[in-house]
Design a protein around this motif. Structure first.
Motif, short mmCIF file in Angstrom:
data_model
loop_
_atom_site.label_atom_id
_atom_site.label_comp_id
_atom_site.label_asym_id
_atom_site.label_seq_id
_atom_site.Cartn_x
_atom_site.Cartn_y
_atom_site.Cartn_z
N SER A 61 18.01 24.06 -9.95
CA SER A 61 17.04 24.19 -11.04
C SER A 61 17.77 24.12 -12.37
O SER A 61 18.98 23.94 -12.42
N LYS A 62 17.03 24.26 -13.44
CA LYS A 62 17.63 24.27 -14.78
C LYS A 62 18.66 25.38 -14.83
O LYS A 62 18.49 26.40 -14.16
N PRO A 63 19.76 25.20 -15.50
CA PRO A 63 20.04 24.19 -16.52
C PRO A 63 20.57 22.87 -15.98
O PRO A 63 20.99 22.02 -16.76
N LEU A 64 20.55 22.63 -14.66
CA LEU A 64 20.97 21.34 -14.13
C LEU A 64 20.03 20.25 -14.62
O LEU A 64 18.84 20.51 -14.86
N SER A 65 20.52 19.04 -14.70
CA SER A 65 19.68 17.91 -15.10
C SER A 65 18.68 17.60 -14.00
O SER A 65 18.89 17.92 -12.82
N ASP A 66 17.60 16.95 -14.35
CA ASP A 66 16.58 16.57 -13.37
C ASP A 66 17.18 15.68 -12.27
O ASP A 66 16.83 15.82 -11.09
N ASP A 67 18.08 14.77 -12.65
CA ASP A 67 18.72 13.90 -11.67
C ASP A 67 19.57 14.69 -10.68
O ASP A 67 19.56 14.42 -9.48
N LEU A 68 20.31 15.67 -11.19
CA LEU A 68 21.16 16.47 -10.32
C LEU A 68 20.31 17.38 -9.42
O LEU A 68 20.61 17.54 -8.24
N ILE A 69 19.24 17.93 -9.96
CA ILE A 69 18.32 18.74 -9.15
C ILE A 69 17.78 17.90 -8.00
O ILE A 69 17.78 18.33 -6.83
N ALA A 70 17.34 16.68 -8.31
CA ALA A 70 16.80 15.79 -7.28
C ALA A 70 17.87 15.45 -6.24
O ALA A 70 17.58 15.40 -5.03
N ALA A 71 19.10 15.23 -6.67
CA ALA A 71 20.18 14.91 -5.75
C ALA A 71 20.45 16.08 -4.80
O ALA A 71 20.61 15.89 -3.59
N PHE A 72 20.50 17.29 -5.34
CA PHE A 72 20.70 18.47 -4.49
C PHE A 72 19.55 18.64 -3.52
O PHE A 72 19.75 18.96 -2.35
N GLN A 73 18.34 18.42 -3.97
CA GLN A 73 17.18 18.56 -3.09
C GLN A 73 17.21 17.52 -1.97
O GLN A 73 16.86 17.83 -0.82
N ARG A 74 17.66 16.30 -2.27
CA ARG A 74 17.80 15.28 -1.22
C ARG A 74 18.87 15.71 -0.21
O ARG A 74 18.69 15.57 1.00
N ALA A 75 19.97 16.23 -0.72
CA ALA A 75 21.05 16.68 0.17
C ALA A 75 20.58 17.86 1.03
O ALA A 75 20.92 17.93 2.22
N GLN A 76 19.80 18.75 0.45
CA GLN A 76 19.25 19.86 1.23
C GLN A 76 18.33 19.34 2.33
O GLN A 76 18.41 19.78 3.48
N ALA A 77 17.46 18.41 2.00
CA ALA A 77 16.52 17.87 2.97
C ALA A 77 17.25 17.20 4.13
O ALA A 77 16.79 17.24 5.27
N ALA A 78 18.40 16.61 3.84
CA ALA A 78 19.19 15.94 4.87
C ALA A 78 20.11 16.91 5.61
O ALA A 78 20.78 16.51 6.57
N GLY A 79 20.14 18.17 5.17
CA GLY A 79 21.04 19.14 5.80
C GLY A 79 22.49 18.83 5.54
O GLY A 79 23.35 19.08 6.38
N GLY A 80 22.78 18.31 4.35
CA GLY A 80 24.12 17.85 4.06
C GLY A 80 24.93 18.68 3.09
O GLY A 80 25.98 18.24 2.65
N LEU A 81 24.47 19.89 2.75
CA LEU A 81 25.24 20.71 1.83
C LEU A 81 26.12 21.71 2.59
O LEU A 81 25.69 22.27 3.59
N PRO A 82 27.35 21.91 2.11
CA PRO A 82 28.19 22.92 2.73
C PRO A 82 27.72 24.31 2.31
O PRO A 82 27.14 24.48 1.24
N GLY A 83 27.96 25.27 3.16
CA GLY A 83 27.63 26.65 2.86
C GLY A 83 28.88 27.49 2.84
O GLY A 83 29.81 27.22 2.08
N LEU A 84 28.96 28.45 3.74
CA LEU A 84 30.07 29.40 3.76
C LEU A 84 30.87 29.28 5.05
O LEU A 84 30.34 28.86 6.08
#
Length: 146
Positions: A61-84
């Motif tokens: 979310s903000k303060p990230l740019s709209d493009d970066l928010i969308a990129a993170f959301q796409r990565a989340q939907a694909a299950g592609g983000l690292p966690g812990l």
């Protein structure tokens, strides 16, 4: 001088659901939960054995740019983000316990040169590694280890 790591952030889809997952399923404790303006919530959890390290559960979310928010959301939907990476005392028992609670595993416990490892996802799809560590040397990884 830097003395330690005190905070890591994990992008989640829903803070309330993730707070529940991290506390009720993984055994973390809620620390801070503050609304800091209309678009930003500060929510952290800590592990009882390592309370000095806060895990910040946040949505893209903000303060990230709209493009970066969308990129993170796409990565989340694909299950592609690292966690812990989580240290455990018995990886197979932890796997059984968390599986019984409905946690999704993408790799069952397997022997590695550095210990027993399993891969799971949190409820936002982030990859999380469970490791029951053991002593190792570079030679344990074969001739090409550096």
């Amino acid at each position: 001088m830097i003395t330690n790591i005190s905070l890591v952030s994990v992008f989640v889809k829903d803070i309330d659901e993730s707070l529940k997952f991290y506390t009720e399923v993984l055994g973390f404790e809620a620390k801070d939960d503050l609304q800091l303006g209309p678009e930003f919530r500060w929510c952290t959890v800590v592990h009882p054995k390592q309370p000095e390290l806060q895990v910040h559960l946040t949505t893209p979310s903000k303060p990230l740019s709209d493009d970066l928010i969308a990129a993170f959301q796409r990565a989340q939907a694909a299950g592609g983000l690292p966690g812990l990476g989580l240290a455990v005392d018995d990886c197979r028992a932890t796997y059984e316990e968390l599986s019984a609670k409905g946690v999704e595993f993408i790799q069952t416990p397997e022997e590695r040169p550095y210990g027993v490892e399993a891969l799971m996802r949190d409820n936002s799809g982030n990859w999380m590694v469970l490791v029951e560590p053991r002593e190792y040397t570079p030679e344990d990884f074969g001739n090409d280890a550096r």
